[in-house]
Scaffold this active site. Structure first.
Site, short mmCIF file in Angstrom:
data_model
loop_
_atom_site.label_atom_id
_atom_site.label_comp_id
_atom_site.label_asym_id
_atom_site.label_seq_id
_atom_site.Cartn_x
_atom_site.Cartn_y
_atom_site.Cartn_z
N SER A 92 0.72 -1.47 -0.04
CA SER A 92 0.12 -0.17 -0.04
C SER A 92 0.81 1.20 0.34
N GLY A 131 -6.25 11.78 -1.24
CA GLY A 131 -7.29 12.52 -0.98
C GLY A 131 -8.46 12.78 -1.48
N ARG A 273 1.85 -31.61 10.37
CA ARG A 273 0.99 -31.05 11.77
C ARG A 273 -0.17 -32.63 11.02
N ASP A 341 -8.34 -22.03 7.94
CA ASP A 341 -8.92 -23.21 8.76
C ASP A 341 -8.07 -24.40 8.76
N GLY A 344 -6.01 -24.34 12.23
CA GLY A 344 -7.00 -24.76 13.03
C GLY A 344 -6.40 -23.50 14.53
N GLU A 368 -9.09 0.78 -3.39
CA GLU A 368 -9.91 1.01 -4.46
C GLU A 368 -10.75 0.53 -5.33
N ASP A 372 -17.87 -5.29 -5.71
CA ASP A 372 -19.10 -4.70 -5.84
C ASP A 372 -18.67 -4.59 -7.07
P1 TGC Z 1 -17.95 7.80 -15.33
O1 TGC Z 1 -19.09 8.45 -15.77
O2 TGC Z 1 -18.47 6.01 -14.79
O3 TGC Z 1 -15.91 7.68 -15.18
C1 TGC Z 1 -16.07 9.41 -15.13
C2 TGC Z 1 -14.97 9.59 -16.94
O4 TGC Z 1 -13.86 8.58 -16.09
C3 TGC Z 1 -13.64 8.00 -17.02
N1 TGC Z 1 -12.94 5.93 -16.17
C4 TGC Z 1 -11.95 5.65 -15.80
N2 TGC Z 1 -10.81 6.35 -17.01
C5 TGC Z 1 -9.61 5.71 -16.09
N3 TGC Z 1 -10.23 4.94 -15.72
C6 TGC Z 1 -10.62 4.23 -14.74
N4 TGC Z 1 -10.84 3.17 -13.91
C7 TGC Z 1 -12.09 4.76 -15.39
N5 TGC Z 1 -13.67 4.42 -14.65
C8 TGC Z 1 -14.03 5.90 -15.40
C9 TGC Z 1 -15.20 7.39 -17.95
O5 TGC Z 1 -14.59 6.79 -19.70
C10 TGC Z 1 -15.54 8.66 -18.11
O6 TGC Z 1 -14.95 9.72 -18.82
P2 TGC Z 1 -15.92 10.99 -19.20
O7 TGC Z 1 -14.68 11.04 -21.02
O8 TGC Z 1 -17.01 9.91 -20.69
O9 TGC Z 1 -15.68 11.41 -18.67
O10 TGC Z 1 -18.37 7.77 -13.08
P3 TGC Z 1 -18.91 7.64 -12.50
O11 TGC Z 1 -18.89 8.37 -11.68
O12 TGC Z 1 -20.08 6.67 -12.62
O13 TGC Z 1 -18.11 6.29 -11.49
C11 TGC Z 1 -17.92 4.72 -11.92
C12 TGC Z 1 -17.05 4.28 -11.14
C13 TGC Z 1 -18.66 3.97 -9.56
C14 TGC Z 1 -16.81 3.17 -11.93
C15 TGC Z 1 -16.08 5.23 -10.29
O14 TGC Z 1 -16.76 5.90 -9.60
C16 TGC Z 1 -15.21 4.41 -8.95
O15 TGC Z 1 -14.09 3.14 -9.54
N6 TGC Z 1 -15.68 4.16 -7.59
C17 TGC Z 1 -14.40 3.34 -6.68
C18 TGC Z 1 -14.12 4.46 -6.27
C19 TGC Z 1 -12.55 4.18 -6.01
O16 TGC Z 1 -11.81 3.08 -6.01
N7 TGC Z 1 -11.81 5.29 -5.33
C20 TGC Z 1 -10.60 4.48 -4.68
C21 TGC Z 1 -10.09 5.48 -4.04
S1 TGC Z 1 -8.42 5.58 -3.85
C22 TGC Z 1 -8.02 4.21 -2.79
O17 TGC Z 1 -8.81 3.09 -2.59
C23 TGC Z 1 -6.61 3.74 -2.62
S2 TGC Z 1 -6.14 2.66 -1.35
C24 TGC Z 1 -4.30 2.33 -1.85
C25 TGC Z 1 -3.08 1.58 -0.92
O18 TGC Z 1 -3.76 1.84 0.03
O19 TGC Z 1 -2.97 0.91 -1.66
P1 FAD Z 2 -19.57 2.77 0.24
O1 FAD Z 2 -19.17 3.81 -0.54
O2 FAD Z 2 -20.33 3.03 1.15
O3 FAD Z 2 -19.77 0.67 -0.05
C1 FAD Z 2 -20.59 0.33 1.05
C2 FAD Z 2 -20.48 -1.12 0.01
O4 FAD Z 2 -21.99 -0.67 -0.74
C3 FAD Z 2 -20.52 -1.84 0.19
O5 FAD Z 2 -20.47 -3.13 0.19
C4 FAD Z 2 -20.02 -1.99 -1.77
O6 FAD Z 2 -19.76 -2.41 -2.76
C5 FAD Z 2 -21.69 -1.32 -2.00
N1 FAD Z 2 -22.01 -0.67 -3.21
C6 FAD Z 2 -21.68 1.04 -3.63
N2 FAD Z 2 -22.25 0.77 -4.82
C7 FAD Z 2 -22.89 -0.36 -5.02
C8 FAD Z 2 -23.57 -0.17 -6.15
N3 FAD Z 2 -24.13 0.75 -7.00
N4 FAD Z 2 -24.46 -1.31 -6.03
C9 FAD Z 2 -24.37 -1.97 -4.88
N5 FAD Z 2 -23.66 -2.26 -4.38
C10 FAD Z 2 -22.60 -0.79 -3.67
N6 FAD Z 2 -9.39 6.33 -0.11
C11 FAD Z 2 -8.13 7.04 -1.07
O7 FAD Z 2 -9.54 7.83 -1.58
N7 FAD Z 2 -7.65 7.59 -0.42
C12 FAD Z 2 -6.38 6.05 0.23
O8 FAD Z 2 -5.77 6.39 0.34
C13 FAD Z 2 -7.57 5.77 0.71
N8 FAD Z 2 -7.06 4.65 1.33
C14 FAD Z 2 -7.24 2.99 2.16
C15 FAD Z 2 -6.88 2.86 2.73
C16 FAD Z 2 -7.68 2.08 3.75
C17 FAD Z 2 -7.39 1.00 4.92
C18 FAD Z 2 -9.77 1.38 3.46
C19 FAD Z 2 -10.12 0.87 4.36
C20 FAD Z 2 -9.87 2.40 2.47
C21 FAD Z 2 -9.47 3.47 1.87
N9 FAD Z 2 -9.22 4.08 1.22
C22 FAD Z 2 -8.56 5.14 0.32
C23 FAD Z 2 -11.10 4.42 0.74
C24 FAD Z 2 -11.56 3.20 0.07
O9 FAD Z 2 -11.75 3.77 -1.39
C25 FAD Z 2 -13.22 3.43 0.33
O10 FAD Z 2 -13.68 2.97 1.13
C26 FAD Z 2 -13.41 1.91 -1.04
O11 FAD Z 2 -13.87 2.88 -2.22
C27 FAD Z 2 -14.94 2.65 -0.93
O12 FAD Z 2 -15.87 3.39 -0.39
P2 FAD Z 2 -17.12 3.39 0.95
O13 FAD Z 2 -15.99 2.58 2.03
O14 FAD Z 2 -17.40 4.51 1.58
O15 FAD Z 2 -17.76 2.23 1.08
#
Ligand code: TGC
Ligand code: FAD
Length: 389
Positions: A92, A131, A273, A341, A344, A368, A372
């Site tokens: 990470s 962020g 084991r 599992d 044990g 990320e 779902d």
């Molecule tokens: P949507 O209309 O689908 O997309 C908006 C625009 O973005 C384009 N696009 C992408 N481009 C590149 N890579 C992707 N994966 C892309 N997904 C979509 C899309 O083509 C569009 O382009 P344009 O030109 O038409 O404007 O947007 P939406 O609002 O319907 O959302 C789609 C959805 C749900 C898939 C998206 O919001 C999403 O991926 N949600 C999940 C959020 C997420 O993953 N958050 C992560 C936060 S960071 C984190 O967790 C770090 S942990 C790191 C660590 O510790 O290792």
């Molecule tokens: P929610 O969006 O509230 O989802 C809750 C549940 O609803 C999930 O089971 C989800 O799959 C389900 N759900 C949501 N929408 C739908 C749908 N349309 N249909 C069916 N099911 C649905 N974020 C950053 O920006 N930067 C970071 O560096 C970062 N680091 C992280 C580190 C840790 C340890 C953790 C736990 C999280 C981190 N995150 C970071 C945040 C992470 O990306 C979010 O937690 C993740 O994207 C899910 O968002 P949420 O927790 O708000 O869940």
């Protein structure tokens, strides 16, 4: 080398193997001795950061002109695999610095921003965080409330980000904010430096997963960010989503490492084991679990290797990354549960790495993009119908 049931080794170049071996040696000799205590006590072993940097693991697939290793994406993936074989928290740290901080500066930054920040981030003289997520907007970041309002010479930022890896230790935060009302097309990336008045990054407490990793809130109260700290090439939700594609690619490899660690531990344990008359590895039900692990790890290895080759050819699509992230992480989690599992009662003790990986993978399956969200992304791709609306 670890589990390699399909001789994937022979599909790697000599350079890729060398990078993999370097990462493996670092994890075995330097990181594994630190991580049990770190996880137990809940801190990230920061003493590893200079070594991770000197080995070239930060931004490893970015160009050498910025102080990076300039590796191909398969070698970068193999680094992620080996680091996560150690601990998801280590992978990470490297993922965030590389794919979520260095990549956006590389892809959307000005020449000055690239010259200033990339060498510092590659050498770990500066640490970064990303962020995007907010308390009420995780899976749907397009709804974010954080706002940037234009002022003479820059922007005024207000908002809260939550669950941010590296936040408290970061010198610079890439903060995503809307610049025009509630329009997600106006989202831009801002480089918020640690000492900006109104900015704070308290560490979050109480995690039972990723305990050896820093997770923080980012609080922005009337933070002034000068114009030169806006990422000029960023625009719209697509910009942060492009960064996520990079990070998810690395995670698809990393999860294989965690799964391999669990499988290898379970296999060793099952062979030695004895329960009833013989080693439990001789019982059919235990063999079934081990074979499931071998099959799923082998499939995940092939999936990520193919994805890496597509990325190196410039042909990788985000939906293909969703498939690899969803499959490899959910299978790694299932493998960790099977391994736990087989062990044990010992399966819940931190004398073995399995429970630590299992707890970590619960996060990796959520961040990320949850399992779902990736399933629905692939569903949208194959059906042409959008389930998010
Ligand atoms: P949507 O209309 O689908 O997309 C908006 C625009 O973005 C384009 N696009 C992408 N481009 C590149 N890579 C992707 N994966 C892309 N997904 C979509 C899309 O083509 C569009 O382009 P344009 O030109 O038409 O404007 O947007 P939406 O609002 O319907 O959302 C789609 C959805 C749900 C898939 C998206 O919001 C999403 O991926 N949600 C999940 C959020 C997420 O993953 N958050 C992560 C936060 S960071 C984190 O967790 C770090 S942990 C790191 C660590 O510790 O290792
Ligand atoms: P929610 O969006 O509230 O989802 C809750 C549940 O609803 C999930 O089971 C989800 O799959 C389900 N759900 C949501 N929408 C739908 C749908 N349309 N249909 C069916 N099911 C649905 N974020 C950053 O920006 N930067 C970071 O560096 C970062 N680091 C992280 C580190 C840790 C340890 C953790 C736990 C999280 C981190 N995150 C970071 C945040 C992470 O990306 C979010 O937690 C993740 O994207 C899910 O968002 P949420 O927790 O708000 O869940």
């Amino acid at each position: 080398m670890g589990l390699d049931y399909y001789d994937i080794e022979s599909l790697l170049s000599a350079d890729e193997r060398m990078v993999r071996d370097t990462a493996r040696k670092f994890v075995d000799e330097e990181y594994l001795p630190l991580v049990r205590d770190a996880f137990r006590r809940g801190y990230f072993p920061k003493e590893a950061i200079p070594r991770v940097a000197s080995l070239g693991f930060l931004g490893a697939n970015l160009p050498e002109e910025y102080g990076c290793a300039g590796l191909n994406n398969v070698a970068y993936g193999l680094i992620n695999l080996e680091l996560e074989r150690g601990d998801s928290g280590l992978r990470s740290f490297v993922s965030v610095q590389s794919a979520l901080v260095m990549y956006p500066i590389y892809a959307f930054g000005s020449p000055e921003q690239k010259r200033r920040w990339l060498p510092e981030l590659a050498s770990a003289s500066a640490i970064g965080c990303f962020g995007l997520t907010e308390p009420d907007y995780g899976s749907n970041p397009g709804g974010m409330k954080t706002r940037a309002v234009r002022e003479p010479g820059g922007w005024r930022l207000n908002g809260t980000k939550r669950w941010i890896t590296n936040g408290t230790i970061a010198d610079v935060a890439i903060v995503w904010a809307k610049t025009e009302g509630d329009d997600s097309r106006s989202i831009r990336g801002f480089l918020v430096e640690r000492d900006t008045p109104g900015f704070s990054a308290p560490e979050m407490e109480g995690k039972f997963s990723l305990r050896a990793s820093v997770t923080s809130e980012l609080i922005l109260e009337d933070c002034f960010v000068p114009e030169e700290n806006v990422l000029p090439g960023s625009g719209g939700l697509k910009s942060p989503l492009m960064c996520l594609t990079q990070a998810r690619y690395g995670i698809s490899w990393g999860a294989i490492g965690a799964a391999m660690a669990c499988y290898e531990c379970a296999l060793d344990y099952a062979r030695s084991r004895k329960v009833f008359s013989r080693p439990i590895a001789g019982y059919q039900l235990v063999q079934q679990k081990l074979v499931t692990m071998v099959a799923e790890i082998t499939k995940a290895q092939l999936l990520s290797l193919r994805l890496g080759r597509l990325k190196d050819e410039g042909r990788m699509r985000p939906e293909q990354v969703s498939l690899a992230k969803m499959n490899n992480v959910s299978q790694a989690l299932a493998i960790a549960r099977l391994a736990r599992d087989i062990l044990g009662a010992n399966g819940i003790a931190d004398e073995y790495p399995v429970i630590r990986h299992l707890l970590n993978l619960e996060t990796v399956n959520t961040y990320e993009g949850t399992e779902d969200i990736h399933r629905l992304t692939i569903g949208r791709d194959v059906t042409g119908l959008n389930a998010f609306e």
